[in-house]
Write an enzyme that holds these catalytic residues in place. Structure first.
Site, PDB file in Angstrom:
ATOM      1  N   ARG A 221      15.337  36.221  37.288  1.00 17.97           N
ATOM      2  CA  ARG A 221      16.129  37.089  38.146  1.00 17.97           C
ATOM      3  C   ARG A 221      17.102  36.224  38.944  1.00 17.97           C
ATOM      4  O   ARG A 221      16.784  35.104  39.328  1.00 17.97           O
ATOM      5  CB  ARG A 221      15.225  37.839  39.140  1.00 17.97           C
ATOM      6  CG  ARG A 221      14.462  39.008  38.526  1.00 17.97           C
ATOM      7  CD  ARG A 221      15.395  40.163  38.153  1.00 17.97           C
ATOM      8  NE  ARG A 221      14.680  41.328  37.612  1.00 17.97           N
ATOM      9  CZ  ARG A 221      14.433  41.536  36.331  1.00 17.97           C
ATOM     10  NH1 ARG A 221      14.834  40.654  35.427  1.00 17.97           N
ATOM     11  NH2 ARG A 221      13.794  42.625  35.936  1.00 17.97           N
ATOM     12  N   GLU A 250      24.325  41.231  40.540  1.00 21.79           N
ATOM     13  CA  GLU A 250      24.440  41.409  39.097  1.00 21.79           C
ATOM     14  C   GLU A 250      25.108  42.742  38.801  1.00 21.79           C
ATOM     15  O   GLU A 250      24.585  43.774  39.238  1.00 21.79           O
ATOM     16  CB  GLU A 250      23.048  41.361  38.476  1.00 21.79           C
ATOM     17  CG  GLU A 250      23.063  41.218  36.969  1.00 21.79           C
ATOM     18  CD  GLU A 250      21.694  40.845  36.440  1.00 21.79           C
ATOM     19  OE1 GLU A 250      21.114  39.819  36.847  1.00 21.79           O
ATOM     20  OE2 GLU A 250      21.201  41.611  35.623  1.00 21.79           O
ATOM     21  N   HIS A 269      22.687  39.416  31.080  1.00 22.85           N
ATOM     22  CA  HIS A 269      21.316  39.944  31.157  1.00 22.85           C
ATOM     23  C   HIS A 269      20.920  40.570  29.819  1.00 22.85           C
ATOM     24  O   HIS A 269      20.566  41.765  29.755  1.00 22.85           O
ATOM     25  CB  HIS A 269      21.174  40.956  32.305  1.00 22.85           C
ATOM     26  CG  HIS A 269      19.752  41.081  32.795  1.00 22.85           C
ATOM     27  ND1 HIS A 269      19.409  41.236  34.113  1.00 22.85           N
ATOM     28  CD2 HIS A 269      18.561  41.045  32.120  1.00 22.85           C
ATOM     29  CE1 HIS A 269      18.090  41.310  34.237  1.00 22.85           C
ATOM     30  NE2 HIS A 269      17.551  41.192  33.030  1.00 22.85           N
TER      31      HIS A 269
END
Lengths: 308, 308
Positions: A221, A250, A269
């Site tokens: 993360r 993000e 991601h």
């Protein structure tokens, strides 16, 4: 425990997924509405999750690997079993971590951008072979990543919560000794869950302690890395670069300066791509449903409050 | 065979290299002028190579892996032993081949270029895990690459001259059956030497026979691929892409259209970086010098006329 011949009522929602439906049916389940179910296979995110679950639900299977939003929304209760999917995607995430590390070490994006600037690329390349890689947060991803790194001739220092030795690692340190790792490794893979304890695990002091040839990979993360400090460290040459599949925030803003730093490689991601995700997950849901029906412990249960 | 106590006179030229000099001395050699030497360790290329070697030279050790220029210049004679360095750089080249394959499959350069175009990247990523990789020209590089691919969950079909089984490959085919491979593999790594027989080994018909999700990696020589056909096949979607460390011609012209094809990843012939090369080579030169002094067969001898 269910009678062997009686099918287990399972709710699969939101939407319908052919892979998960087939897995549930193959493992002795039957698809029913939520109000009639003993099991909920939740194929969505946190926003649509029902705020009140029927008492009849004994097990909730989440499709997600990272469950911090479910945690902070207070949805994970102790009235039933909860599972996530972190272990099930480990092969895919480990492969992406290796791809990112090798892309950095072997200067692939730099080579593409510079169009045959052989002198610059040649002298910037480093070998994974012969190096030492620290994996911080050594769980399921590490178990998949370590054999790959070993086959590439690298050694691993694992860091996990307990310090209990991880197979294939040269040594394993408990999380409270993570500070000893930085000066003794060449590269770092961040694979720990996002918790209050792991926020900014990689900060300016860690970046200063790493060797200047270090590459950092993050497949966990974005919050685990102080991204402002990372950018400064790469610009100053404190480390060689970073290859990250997750960012903070993000996605990064369009004018985020990390987009203009060539030694920071960003993928969106996708370590565990959404396309094909339920196909990957399906055999695990089937396995867990067989375990549920047999009264055996489930895989990938959620333990509230775990760090790494 | 040299007396155990007598040091072997070795010429190391052109220039001086500390790694090679130390290796030679550690293995029982003493550095002398070419006219006094029994061994020539040639650290240069073909252009400066002496056209007349003293008869006293029993063994020439070339620093290069690819020796086609020495071959075509007629320099490799049968009056002494010749060795090249192809096997010694295999780990490095195998690592670069893996980095290129993963960079393609995991869409790393595309992700960097597109700045978080998650939908496009997510659906383009493929896993190495579960795939079948053909290695065409399965020698030393394949021996280093196969364990890496196996650890990544891929299976290998090897192709070599004889068809003699290669360790770790699911099957091995002889070169004259290479045509059977294309439709049965997911991806191809080209690792064969450059010879008249291997020129355009990958041509339009091969590209048409490969699956449309195939990635091609080339860490051998640019001439093994018909580059015009490659570009057309990638543009037409016949294959997913190519990740190549070698080109034809090399480097490509500044206006070569491959520079503008995002699904062709080009690195500037750096699979075995020149920087640090003699450090990699040094222990092998030492090993071969010990073998020479003991009268044992040398490693990586050149066999004129070999294909793959």
């Amino acid at each position: 425990m269910a009678d062997q011949d009686e099918r287990t009522p399972v709710a699969l929602t939101p939407g319908h997924d052919e892979h998960l439906a087939a897995a549930i049916e193959s493992a002795g389940g039957v698809l029913v509405a939520l109000s009639d179910a003993r099991v909920l296979v939740w194929a969505g995110g946190v926003d649509d999750f029902p705020r009140e679950l029927p008492d009849s639900i004994e097990w909730v299977a989440l499709k997600l690997a990272g469950i911090e939003e479910f945690m902070s929304a207070g949805l994970i209760d102790d009235r039933r079993i909860w599972t996530n999917a972190s272990g099930f995607y480990a092969e895919n995430v480990a492969e992406h971590a290796l791809a990112l590390l090798l892309a950095g070490l072997r200067q692939i994006p730099a080579a593409v951008r510079s169009r045959w600037d052989k002198d610059a690329i040649d002298t910037s390349i480093r070998s994974l072979h012969g190096s030492t890689v620290a994996i911080v947060g050594a769980g399921g991803i590490a178990r998949s990543l370590i054999p790959r790194l070993s086959a590439c001739g690298a050694e691993v220092i694992a860091v996990n919560r307990s310090g209990r030795p991880v197979d294939g690692a040269r040594e394993t340190l408990p999380a409270d000794r993570v500070g000893e790792v930085w000066s003794r490794c060449d590269h770092v893979v961040v694979a720990a869950p996002s918790t209050a304890q792991t926020r900014h695990l990689i900060d300016a002091s860690v970046l200063a302690a790493l060797p200047d040839h270090a590459w950092i990979v993050n497949v966990a993360r974005g919050s685990l890395i102080d991204q402002r400090a990372l950018l400064a460290a790469v610009r100053d040459g404190q480390i060689a670069g970073a290859a990250i599949d997750v960012t903070d925030p993000e996605p990064p803003a369009a004018d985020d300066p990390i987009w203009d730093e060539p030694r920071i490689i960003v993928t969106p991601h996708v370590a565990n791509p959404s396309s094909g995700l339920t196909r990957t997950l399906a055999p695990w849901i089937a396995e867990n449903l067989r375990r549920f029906r047999a009264g055996r412990p489930l895989l990938s249960t959620i333990t509230p409050g775990s760090t790494y």
